[in-house]
Structure formats: structure tokens, C-alpha cells
Write a protein that holds these residues in place. Sequence first.
Motif, short mmCIF file in Angstrom:
data_model
loop_
_atom_site.label_atom_id
_atom_site.label_comp_id
_atom_site.label_asym_id
_atom_site.label_seq_id
_atom_site.Cartn_x
_atom_site.Cartn_y
_atom_site.Cartn_z
N THR A 216 -8.49 0.76 -4.59
CA THR A 216 -8.74 2.01 -5.52
C THR A 216 -7.22 2.59 -5.55
OG1 THR A 216 -10.88 2.60 -4.93
CG2 THR A 216 -9.61 4.17 -5.73
N VAL A 217 -6.42 2.57 -4.38
CA VAL A 217 -5.20 3.14 -4.43
C VAL A 217 -3.97 2.19 -5.38
CG1 VAL A 217 -3.02 3.00 -2.81
CG2 VAL A 217 -5.11 4.19 -2.16
N ILE A 218 -4.42 1.20 -5.50
CA ILE A 218 -3.69 0.22 -6.62
C ILE A 218 -4.02 0.75 -7.77
CG2 ILE A 218 -3.18 -2.02 -7.38
CD1 ILE A 218 -3.52 -3.03 -4.38
N ALA A 219 -5.41 0.69 -8.33
CA ALA A 219 -5.84 1.01 -9.61
C ALA A 219 -5.35 2.32 -9.80
CB ALA A 219 -7.53 0.80 -9.69
N ASP A 220 -5.16 3.39 -9.00
CA ASP A 220 -4.99 4.75 -9.40
C ASP A 220 -3.46 4.68 -9.65
OD1 ASP A 220 -7.21 5.63 -9.00
OD2 ASP A 220 -7.21 6.33 -7.15
N ASN A 221 -2.65 3.74 -9.23
CA ASN A 221 -1.14 3.87 -9.39
C ASN A 221 -0.41 2.85 -10.24
OD1 ASN A 221 -0.45 6.52 -7.39
ND2 ASN A 221 -1.73 5.36 -6.15
N ARG A 222 -1.09 1.77 -10.60
CA ARG A 222 -0.93 1.04 -11.61
C ARG A 222 -1.52 1.09 -13.04
NH1 ARG A 222 3.72 -0.11 -10.89
NH2 ARG A 222 3.81 -1.97 -12.17
N PRO A 223 -0.61 1.67 -13.89
CA PRO A 223 -1.39 2.15 -14.94
C PRO A 223 -1.87 0.71 -15.74
CG PRO A 223 0.63 3.26 -14.96
CD PRO A 223 0.58 1.98 -13.81
N GLU A 224 -1.39 -0.16 -15.65
CA GLU A 224 -1.73 -1.69 -16.40
C GLU A 224 -3.01 -2.22 -15.59
OE1 GLU A 224 1.65 -3.82 -16.82
OE2 GLU A 224 2.79 -2.44 -17.75
N LEU A 225 -3.43 -1.66 -14.56
CA LEU A 225 -4.41 -2.36 -13.62
C LEU A 225 -5.62 -1.52 -13.53
CD1 LEU A 225 -2.27 -4.07 -11.10
CD2 LEU A 225 -3.13 -5.22 -13.27
N ASP A 226 -6.75 -1.90 -13.73
CA ASP A 226 -8.05 -1.33 -13.42
C ASP A 226 -8.58 -1.86 -12.17
OD1 ASP A 226 -9.54 -3.64 -14.51
OD2 ASP A 226 -9.97 -2.65 -16.23
N LEU A 227 -9.67 -1.30 -11.72
CA LEU A 227 -10.10 -1.71 -10.35
C LEU A 227 -10.58 -3.35 -10.36
CD1 LEU A 227 -10.88 -1.03 -7.64
CD2 LEU A 227 -12.95 0.08 -8.40
N TYR B 155 0.77 -1.10 0.11
CA TYR B 155 -0.08 -0.04 0.09
C TYR B 155 0.99 1.26 -0.06
CZ TYR B 155 -3.80 3.12 1.42
OH TYR B 155 -5.22 3.70 1.36
N VAL B 156 1.86 1.21 0.94
CA VAL B 156 2.75 2.58 1.00
C VAL B 156 3.53 2.80 -0.32
CG1 VAL B 156 2.57 2.45 3.55
CG2 VAL B 156 4.48 1.28 2.32
N ALA B 157 3.77 1.52 -0.77
CA ALA B 157 4.69 1.78 -2.07
C ALA B 157 4.15 2.30 -3.21
CB ALA B 157 4.89 0.24 -2.55
N MET B 158 2.48 2.39 -3.18
CA MET B 158 1.73 3.00 -4.14
C MET B 158 2.02 4.64 -3.91
SD MET B 158 0.60 0.63 -6.01
CE MET B 158 2.08 -0.19 -5.74
N GLY B 159 2.51 5.12 -2.97
CA GLY B 159 2.71 6.49 -2.99
C GLY B 159 3.56 7.14 -3.80
N ALA B 160 4.54 6.20 -4.45
CA ALA B 160 5.49 6.80 -5.39
C ALA B 160 4.68 7.11 -6.68
CB ALA B 160 6.47 5.35 -5.78
#
Length: 340
Positions: A233-244, A152-157
Motif C-alpha cells: 500500500t505504501v508503494i501504491a500510494d507513492n508511485r503514481p504509475e502503479l496501483d495495488l 520502503y523508506v524511499a517511499m517517504g519522499a
Amino acid sequence: MPSSDEPTTRVKPPEMIVIERRAGGRLLLRLLLIGLVVSVMANLAQFSSYQEYASSGEGPNERFESGELTADDKIAIVEISGTIMPPFTERILKTIEHVAEDEAVKGVVLAVDSPGGLVADSHQIYHRLQELRAKKPMVVTMGRIAASGGYYVAMGAGPDSEIFVEPTTWTGSIGVIVPRYDLSGLAEKIGVESDSLQTGKFKDTLNPLREMTADERAMWGEIIDDAFLRFKTVIADNRPELDLEEVSELATGQIYTAEQSLAAGLVDRIGYQDDAIDTLKEQLGLSEVRVVRYSYPATLIDLLTASAEARSTPDIWKQLLEAQVPRAMYFCGWPALTRP
């Protein structure tokens, strides 16, 4: 040989001097020594607390890691290791703030080696990293484990930052957990009943001495679902290849190996911290750079607390009371109430 008429001188034997040690004296001496030790420790603890308070505005200690020692431009390694919880959360936030204000820092390597931790703490760190990435480019490197709150915190990048994992890194474990232990069966065997005085039906929820009701399970389900949706949602917002929807398929709580996480789009490259640093240097266009990391010296209070905890035996009653404290966690490895 002396004459019989001469007076005879007799030598008196030496008197024996006996020093009696009284038990009361020994006891008094011991009490004085104990008092002295306690006084010294109390003064040292106060001095340590004063130092920590007085230096609270100075930030963490910086240490040279690699690169050119005399270079003006710096790359900062921000470490997030161990369980994400106080007091480590505050130290991580202070480090992020320090890096953001240091104009010599041109880029950041976020080094994650954590199984996760508290939901609120993980989001606080994520939020501060979002602010930091707006000022300085960032890459992520994952160590032994970067699971649940660690991911989760890694998505902050941010979506533009590359994530490196080592060949043996474990990541994923996307989900939420509220630890709970059901001791109702044991309580029934030993004749213990829960009879709390409360103002509402949910006031003693998570009581380990009784079974959870359907209403309580539904209430906690809504709380967990809220945190779970935020995670996805945090992951979907910060990983361009993945949607929700794709994130939801991965969010089973499963741990992924480096190869699996790469194939799933959770990370970008298999490599080491040095590879992440080289990538960031190239991105920044820097030929010479000083790589630094940060640390906080252990205070005397930290050492005394750790020593006391190491010597102490488990307190079943303390654990029983703490089991009733709700703790929503992005954490890998706790057996408890979960929401798939």
C-alpha cells in the motif's frame, strides 16, 4: 719493594648485593596495573556517556559536501545506509528532525544505500520523512542497494519526488521475512528435546528445537500478511504509475536491476547523486546552494563494543536463544519463514 717488617694491607673483596625479586611482588604489581587500566577505561567510558547525554539536544554534525561554501541556502543530504535497526534508527530520526527545523535547508536529497531492516523501524523513518516532505521538497538517490526496507523508506519522499538509481543499483525485494531456523533434526540426533514451561500454545513459537505447528504457521502468516499489505500500500500510494494490483505482481521478493526497476515504474531515472542535486536545485530555483550532509561521531562505547565483538567467538547458545526472538523484517537476503 716493601720491607718484610712493614705491615701488609689486605684489600677486602667487594660484597655482592643481591636483590631478590619475589613472585608475590610481581603479581601485586600486575594487579595494580590492571586495576589502573580498568579504572582509566571506566572513567573514559563514563566521560563519553556524559558527553553523548549532554550533547543529545544539539543534533548531528554538519559537514560541507559541495556547491558554494558561503551560500546561505542549503540542500541537505539525509543518508540511510546499512541495516535499518537501533541505534542507527534513532540517529536517522534525529537527523530528519534537525533538517526539518533548519530554516536554511530548502530541499532534501534522501540518499538510500540499505538492504532494509526491521519493519517497525522502517515505518518510523517513512513516517518522519512524510512529515519532512510536507515542509521541504525532496528527491531520492539510491546507491549500491535500496531493497526491501531500503525501498520502503524511499517511499517517504512522496509521489511527487523523483527517484534516481545508479546503473548498478539493486532495488525491489518487496516482501516481509521473519527469520527462523529449524534445528529439530539436529536436536533429535544429539538427544535434545524442547520442554518449555509456558502459559499458552503460542508462547514458545519460533522455538528452533521443534517443528512449527500448523496453528503457529497460520498465526505468523496473518502477522506477515498485515506487514506485507502495508508495504504494498505504501508503494501504491507513492508511485503514481502503479496501483495495488500492479505492485502485488512486482512483490515477489525479487531484486530488480536499475533497468528493470525503471521499466517496472519503481524508479524514475537512472543517474547519480549529482544529477539528483542538480534536479532539486532547478526545482527550487536556486543558482547558488551549499550542499551538506550529517554525521555522528563514534563514541568510546561504540568503539569498545565493536572491538569486543570483533575479538569474540560465536556463542552458539546466545544465537540459539536469539533465534527465538520474533523479528519481522523488510530485509533482503535472510533465509527464513517467508510469505510470498
